[in-house]
Design an enzyme around this catalytic site. Sequence first.
Site, PDB file in Angstrom:
ATOM      1  NE  ARG A 191      34.083  59.237  58.885  1.00  0.00           N
ATOM      2  CZ  ARG A 191      33.608  60.450  59.146  1.00  0.00           C
ATOM      3  NH1 ARG A 191      32.495  60.578  59.851  1.00  0.00           N
ATOM      4  NH2 ARG A 191      34.241  61.522  58.725  1.00  0.00           N
ATOM      5  CE  LYS A 200      36.432  39.476  46.345  1.00  0.00           C
ATOM      6  NZ  LYS A 200      36.907  38.884  45.072  1.00  0.00           N
ATOM      7  CD  GLU A 228      30.166  33.618  38.973  1.00  0.00           C
ATOM      8  OE1 GLU A 228      30.910  32.830  39.596  1.00  0.00           O
ATOM      9  OE2 GLU A 228      30.528  34.759  38.630  1.00  0.00           O
ATOM     10  CE  LYS A 268      31.726  34.743  47.397  1.00  0.00           C
ATOM     11  NZ  LYS A 268      31.190  35.656  46.385  1.00  0.00           N
ATOM     12  CD  GLU A 279      40.239  38.250  45.684  1.00  0.00           C
ATOM     13  OE1 GLU A 279      39.088  37.860  45.480  1.00  0.00           O
ATOM     14  OE2 GLU A 279      40.818  39.108  44.991  1.00  0.00           O
ATOM     15  CG  ASN A 297      38.398  36.470  41.432  1.00  0.00           C
ATOM     16  OD1 ASN A 297      37.259  36.911  41.298  1.00  0.00           O
ATOM     17  ND2 ASN A 297      39.219  36.881  42.382  1.00  0.00           N
ATOM     18  CG  HIS A 327      35.515  35.904  37.735  1.00  0.00           C
ATOM     19  ND1 HIS A 327      35.214  34.562  37.759  1.00  0.00           N
ATOM     20  CD2 HIS A 327      34.420  36.537  38.223  1.00  0.00           C
ATOM     21  CE1 HIS A 327      33.993  34.397  38.253  1.00  0.00           C
ATOM     22  NE2 HIS A 327      33.492  35.580  38.542  1.00  0.00           N
ATOM     23  CG  HIS A 336      36.274  40.777  35.815  1.00  0.00           C
ATOM     24  ND1 HIS A 336      36.828  40.803  37.076  1.00  0.00           N
ATOM     25  CD2 HIS A 336      34.997  40.349  35.981  1.00  0.00           C
ATOM     26  CE1 HIS A 336      35.928  40.400  37.961  1.00  0.00           C
ATOM     27  NE2 HIS A 336      34.813  40.123  37.319  1.00  0.00           N
ATOM     28  CG  HIS A 361      29.641  38.849  35.843  1.00  0.00           C
ATOM     29  ND1 HIS A 361      30.972  39.220  35.792  1.00  0.00           N
ATOM     30  CD2 HIS A 361      29.553  37.927  36.842  1.00  0.00           C
ATOM     31  CE1 HIS A 361      31.656  38.559  36.716  1.00  0.00           C
ATOM     32  NE2 HIS A 361      30.814  37.782  37.365  1.00  0.00           N
TER      33      HIS A 361
END
Length: 372
Positions: A124, A146, A188, A229, A239, A247, A250, A254, A269
């Site tokens: 957990r 993320k 990026e 960032k 977000e 994004n 993206h 994606h 990517h």
Amino acid sequence: MTDRLTVDVSLDQGRAYSILIGRGLLDEAGVRIASLGARAAVIVSDSNVAALYADRLRTSLEAAGLRSGLVTVAPGEASKSYATYAEVCDGLLAHKVERGDIVVALGGGVVGDLAGFAAATLRRGVRFVQAPTSLLAQVDSSVGGKTGINSPLGKNLIGAFHQPRLVLADTATLDTLSEREMRAGYAEVAKYGLIGDAAFFDWCEAHWAGIFSGGPERDEAVAICCRSKAGVVVRDEREDGERALLNLGHTFGHALERLTGYDSDRLVHGEGVAIGLALAFRFSARLGLCPGQDAGRVANHLALAGLPTSLAAVPGGCGDADALLDAMAQDKKVRDGALTFILARGIGQSFIAPGIDAAEVRAFLTDELLAG
């Protein structure tokens, strides 16, 4: 220890952490991780990166009195899967990782996302440290918490927000990147200028070669991107608003990754992001939001850095406009079935554009496919 560039991520409730940037940080990792109060640190890496750096990192950990271990996965986006996630969790448990221990993600964005998600869910939630070894991971995916894996239905659809306790961006590890991976990470870097810092995009146009060659521009670029960032993450950790700007490019990228089956031989990517950035600016220009000369400038700079900027550049093709639109429908920014894009009014002037008409997107994609 040598002075390092430091960027602080000033989250509340005791979750603040630092991003350290500089050459040779892997050799300092043991002392820095031991200072977090752990007794053990187990590394998750892919087989390529592990062969280069795992022994060196373990030596540093053990010299600081930490019990260490190593879990390896296959390199490539395909490892962000249910099956590999299970293997990583079982591997960490086999190394007797407890809640007070540390999981160390040693590698690029795939390893960081995968190891971070395993850490978020193991017992957990156990602590983890990011040790990114690719340009893409150092400037983007290692920062902000993320974590996740892919589904056959889309990229990063299963995951959790789980902030690292420390990020160690050893920029010397970028010396071993392939030219292709370096270019992919640079997409990026450029993205941060395109989102909200036109002066940084100007700087990139003047200094991108120094980033590639490993000059002082490299560390500076990593620090600038991380600082940008970190500010966004502190203001919008989960977000709910502004963070969606990160994004840019993206939604298109994606979708391309999904349609190429996450096959890194065809598309990595950062290449998908580069195509997505060029498409986002051309789509903005088509909608009358952005000057066409800015869209051209973006594509020209990315091409100069060796990056693809069109749908025709995807090896083996990417399907028709309907296939692309269907892939976009699984994007995380979809709300009530309506597409949300990050568009631009110019370089450094990106914004969130909800409720974009699917017919407009289909017509744009059709024309882009015809343009070749």
